[in-house]
Design a protein around this motif. Structure first.
Motif, PDB file in Angstrom:
ATOM      1  N   GLU A  44       0.827  -1.212   0.000  1.00 48.79           N
ATOM      2  CA  GLU A  44       0.000   0.000   0.000  1.00 48.79           C
ATOM      3  C   GLU A  44       0.858   1.257   0.000  1.00 48.79           C
ATOM      4  OE1 GLU A  44      -2.275   3.358   1.378  1.00 48.79           O
ATOM      5  OE2 GLU A  44      -0.629   2.409   2.475  1.00 48.79           O
ATOM      6  N   SER A  48       0.835   4.283  -2.836  1.00 47.95           N
ATOM      7  CA  SER A  48       0.486   5.639  -2.411  1.00 47.95           C
ATOM      8  C   SER A  48       1.535   6.690  -2.757  1.00 47.95           C
ATOM      9  CB  SER A  48       0.254   5.654  -0.898  1.00 47.95           C
ATOM     10  OG  SER A  48      -0.794   4.796  -0.530  1.00 47.95           O
ATOM     11  N   ASP A  57      -6.114   5.224  -2.847  1.00 53.79           N
ATOM     12  CA  ASP A  57      -7.128   4.293  -2.341  1.00 53.79           C
ATOM     13  C   ASP A  57      -7.826   3.568  -3.485  1.00 53.79           C
ATOM     14  OD1 ASP A  57      -6.530   4.971   0.253  1.00 53.79           O
ATOM     15  OD2 ASP A  57      -8.239   6.329   0.500  1.00 53.79           O
ATOM     16  N   ARG A  61      -7.423  -0.427  -4.259  1.00 55.05           N
ATOM     17  CA  ARG A  61      -8.637  -1.255  -4.257  1.00 55.05           C
ATOM     18  C   ARG A  61      -8.729  -2.070  -5.550  1.00 55.05           C
ATOM     19  NH1 ARG A  61     -11.731   2.466  -3.212  1.00 55.05           N
ATOM     20  NH2 ARG A  61     -12.429   3.014  -5.314  1.00 55.05           N
TER      21      ARG A  61
END
Length: 206
Positions: A44, A48, A57, A61
């Motif tokens: 993650e 980011s 996000d 996802r």
């Protein structure tokens, strides 16, 4: 607030500058991410990098949706084609970094039983060989995934700016390594709770 039941706050408020910051700043909420899953948090953090939270996000996802159980197990990630991973919105560079995390995970331990035996700096050095992972990234993981209490991310731009505002006389005219050394010295009284002190600095606005 009854500081007798919060040793971290009681300790930090012994230092006058931090006491003033705490008095005028909402208490940070608990923020341990990914339930301590260091592998998922590494993925993650790479997704980011250099994009907005909203975009990150959405991409993360879509990336997780590429896997049947929405969990990108390392072996499954490494057999995904570049085209499949690109469909989630990932750049070629980030795909390479994600694959580096997966490869590292298959060849090295990231489980709690092992990681919990390591000191903070040992974890930094352990993870730095992963492409796309720098000291700042690992320090964020230490703070928000592993819940280590005494991390001071001096390379964080906001932390530097807030420290310079909090200690204007001590930091005036300093740059580069001299500034970093001074900020580290100024944060010494906050040990062993520099993580909480840093979180107050991030929230401090006046």
């Amino acid at each position: 607030m009854d500081l007798t039941i919060d040793p971290a706050l009681a300790h930090l408020m012994q230092e006058p500058v931090m006491a003033r910051i705490i008095a005028g700043t909402p208490h940070p909420k608990p923020a341990v991410d990914w339930a301590g899953d260091l592998y998922l948090a590494l993925l993650e953090s790479i997704v980011s990098q250099q994009i907005s939270i909203k975009a990150a996000d959405a991409i993360f996802r879509r990336f997780r949706d590429l896997f049947p159980d929405q969990y990108p197990h390392a072996d499954a990630l490494l057999v995904k084609t570049t085209e499949e991973l690109r469909s989630a919105g990932l750049s070629f560079q980030k795909i390479s970094y994600l694959q580096s995390v997966a490869t590292f995970t298959l060849e090295n331990r990231l489980d709690h039983a092992f990681v919990n035996t390591l000191a903070d700096e040992d974890i930094v050095q352990y993870l730095l060989p992963i492409k796309g992972v720098g000291r700042w990234t690992v320090e964020m993981l230490l703070m928000f995934v592993l819940d280590r209490p005494d991390v001071f991310p001096v390379d964080d731009l906001v932390i530097r700016q807030r420290m310079m505002r909090a200690f204007p006389d001590e930091t005036a005219g300093l740059t580069g390594r001299a500034l970093i050394k001074k900020l580290q010295h100024l944060a010494e009284p906050w040990r062993p709770y520099r993580t909480l002190a840093s979180r107050y600095l991030w929230r401090w606005t006046t």
